[in-house]
Design a protein around this motif. Structure first.
Motif, PDB file in Angstrom:
ATOM      1  N   UNK A  67       0.844  -1.197   0.000  1.00 30.78           N
ATOM      2  CA  UNK A  67       0.000   0.000   0.000  1.00 30.78           C
ATOM      3  C   UNK A  67       0.878   1.245   0.000  1.00 30.78           C
ATOM      4  N   UNK A  68       0.391   2.264  -0.699  1.00 35.08           N
ATOM      5  CA  UNK A  68       1.067   3.555  -0.783  1.00 35.08           C
ATOM      6  C   UNK A  68       0.256   4.547   0.051  1.00 35.08           C
ATOM      7  N   UNK A  69       0.955   5.255   0.937  1.00 31.57           N
ATOM      8  CA  UNK A  69       0.301   6.219   1.832  1.00 31.57           C
ATOM      9  C   UNK A  69       1.197   7.440   2.004  1.00 31.57           C
ATOM     10  N   UNK A  70       0.609   8.511   2.485  1.00 33.09           N
ATOM     11  CA  UNK A  70       1.410   9.666   2.863  1.00 33.09           C
ATOM     12  C   UNK A  70       2.276   9.305   4.055  1.00 33.09           C
ATOM     13  N   UNK A  71       3.489   9.839   4.078  1.00 34.69           N
ATOM     14  CA  UNK A  71       4.396   9.583   5.203  1.00 34.69           C
ATOM     15  C   UNK A  71       3.948  10.399   6.412  1.00 34.69           C
ATOM     16  N   UNK A  72       4.295   9.943   7.597  1.00 42.97           N
ATOM     17  CA  UNK A  72       3.930  10.638   8.830  1.00 42.97           C
ATOM     18  C   UNK A  72       4.478  12.053   8.903  1.00 42.97           C
ATOM     19  N   UNK A  73       5.530  12.373   8.118  1.00 42.63           N
ATOM     20  CA  UNK A  73       6.092  13.732   8.155  1.00 42.63           C
ATOM     21  C   UNK A  73       5.210  14.737   7.411  1.00 42.63           C
ATOM     22  N   UNK A  74       4.166  14.243   6.717  1.00 36.38           N
ATOM     23  CA  UNK A  74       3.246  15.125   6.023  1.00 36.38           C
ATOM     24  C   UNK A  74       3.765  15.687   4.715  1.00 36.38           C
ATOM     25  N   UNK A  75       4.992  15.341   4.347  1.00 37.55           N
ATOM     26  CA  UNK A  75       5.611  15.881   3.137  1.00 37.55           C
ATOM     27  C   UNK A  75       5.969  14.766   2.156  1.00 37.55           C
ATOM     28  N   UNK A  76       6.500  13.703   2.668  1.00 42.61           N
ATOM     29  CA  UNK A  76       6.991  12.602   1.838  1.00 42.61           C
ATOM     30  C   UNK A  76       5.880  11.601   1.552  1.00 42.61           C
ATOM     31  N   UNK A  77       6.219  10.613   0.754  1.00 38.32           N
ATOM     32  CA  UNK A  77       5.303   9.516   0.433  1.00 38.32           C
ATOM     33  C   UNK A  77       5.946   8.222   0.947  1.00 38.32           C
ATOM     34  N   UNK A  78       5.136   7.245   1.228  1.00 37.66           N
ATOM     35  CA  UNK A  78       5.646   5.996   1.778  1.00 37.66           C
ATOM     36  C   UNK A  78       4.883   4.816   1.184  1.00 37.66           C
ATOM     37  N   UNK A  79       5.451   3.650   1.300  1.00 38.36           N
ATOM     38  CA  UNK A  79       4.714   2.422   0.992  1.00 38.36           C
ATOM     39  C   UNK A  79       5.081   1.408   2.058  1.00 38.36           C
ATOM     40  N   UNK A  80       4.226   0.444   2.216  1.00 36.22           N
ATOM     41  CA  UNK A  80       4.469  -0.574   3.231  1.00 36.22           C
ATOM     42  C   UNK A  80       3.461  -1.687   3.106  1.00 36.22           C
ATOM     43  N   UNK A  81       3.376  -2.486   4.164  1.00 37.95           N
ATOM     44  CA  UNK A  81       2.496  -3.657   4.172  1.00 37.95           C
ATOM     45  C   UNK A  81       2.788  -4.544   2.961  1.00 37.95           C
ATOM     46  N   UNK A  82       4.057  -4.595   2.586  1.00 39.89           N
ATOM     47  CA  UNK A  82       4.466  -5.398   1.432  1.00 39.89           C
ATOM     48  C   UNK A  82       4.387  -6.871   1.822  1.00 39.89           C
ATOM     49  N   UNK A  83       3.664  -7.642   1.020  1.00 43.73           N
ATOM     50  CA  UNK A  83       3.544  -9.063   1.327  1.00 43.73           C
ATOM     51  C   UNK A  83       3.404  -9.884   0.060  1.00 43.73           C
ATOM     52  N   UNK A  84       3.776 -11.127   0.186  1.00 44.64           N
ATOM     53  CA  UNK A  84       3.525 -12.139  -0.841  1.00 44.64           C
ATOM     54  C   UNK A  84       2.842 -13.286  -0.108  1.00 44.64           C
ATOM     55  N   UNK A  85       1.697 -13.729  -0.624  1.00 45.28           N
ATOM     56  CA  UNK A  85       0.988 -14.813   0.059  1.00 45.28           C
ATOM     57  C   UNK A  85       1.822 -16.096  -0.016  1.00 45.28           C
ATOM     58  N   UNK A  86       1.700 -16.912   1.018  1.00 38.88           N
ATOM     59  CA  UNK A  86       2.606 -18.053   1.220  1.00 38.88           C
ATOM     60  C   UNK A  86       2.873 -18.919  -0.010  1.00 38.88           C
ATOM     61  N   UNK A  87       1.871 -19.394  -0.716  1.00 37.42           N
ATOM     62  CA  UNK A  87       2.170 -20.304  -1.838  1.00 37.42           C
ATOM     63  C   UNK A  87       2.981 -19.664  -2.968  1.00 37.42           C
ATOM     64  N   UNK A  88       3.119 -18.333  -2.959  1.00 35.17           N
ATOM     65  CA  UNK A  88       3.808 -17.634  -4.049  1.00 35.17           C
ATOM     66  C   UNK A  88       5.172 -17.084  -3.643  1.00 35.17           C
ATOM     67  N   UNK A  89       5.607 -17.420  -2.454  1.00 29.90           N
ATOM     68  CA  UNK A  89       6.917 -16.937  -2.011  1.00 29.90           C
ATOM     69  C   UNK A  89       8.025 -17.675  -2.752  1.00 29.90           C
ATOM     70  N   UNK A  90       9.190 -17.084  -2.799  1.00 27.42           N
ATOM     71  CA  UNK A  90      10.369 -17.613  -3.500  1.00 27.42           C
ATOM     72  C   UNK A  90      10.234 -17.491  -5.017  1.00 27.42           C
ATOM     73  N   UNK A  91       9.302 -16.653  -5.483  1.00 31.29           N
ATOM     74  CA  UNK A  91       9.122 -16.432  -6.923  1.00 31.29           C
ATOM     75  C   UNK A  91       9.553 -15.010  -7.302  1.00 31.29           C
TER      76      UNK A  91
END
Length: 152
Positions: A67-91
């Protein structure tokens, strides 16, 4: 069939998600960040209301997410909650979803600096995208993190 043909990328604001898409995202995030990492915290937060969701799908099933969200500093941009569901890991889909998030940020927010709070064990992974550490390691919800920045 190569990966480009196998997977489809979708990027949507929260308000554009269907109820089923939102449910699938939240179930995956809780499964990874609360259950797998044994970290009870408020996974769904106010940032989700204005977030951009980067979703990699195989057919109609989500296989990777950020997900892409505004950073807590109110100026920058951030992303996080990066995930790969289990059966698709190592790809190498983690790399795919981060690249998609960075591309979307560059298109939508070209003037903004990207700042993230990365789990410490992923430091070298994020450094391959050009991120540089901006803090010492600290605990967030009991998990070692560090602040990283990608400057223009």
């Amino acid at each position: 069939m190569n990966q480009a043909d196998r997977f489809k990328l979708e990027i949507k604001q929260t308000s554009s998600l269907t109820a089923l898409e939102l449910l699938e995202i939240m179930q995956a995030r809780v499964a990874v960040f609360v259950v797998e990492q044994d970290c009870p915290y408020q996974e769904i937060d106010a940032k989700d209301e204005a977030a951009w969701h980067v979703i990699l799908k195989e057919e109609d099933k989500m296989v990777a997410y950020a997900r892409i969200v505004g950073h807590d500093d109110g100026v920058s941009i951030s992303f996080g909650r990066v995930l790969v569901v289990k059966p698709y890991r190592q790809m190498h889909l983690g790399r795919t979803i981060v690249m998609a998030a960075l591309t979307e940020i560059e298109e939508r927010f070209p003037e903004k600096t990207v700042k993230i709070a990365a789990q410490e064990y992923l430091r070298k992974f994020y450094e391959t995208f050009g991120f540089k550490a901006q803090s010492e390691v600290y605990l967030e919800d009991g998990i070692p993190h560090l602040d990283m920045i990608l400057e223009k």
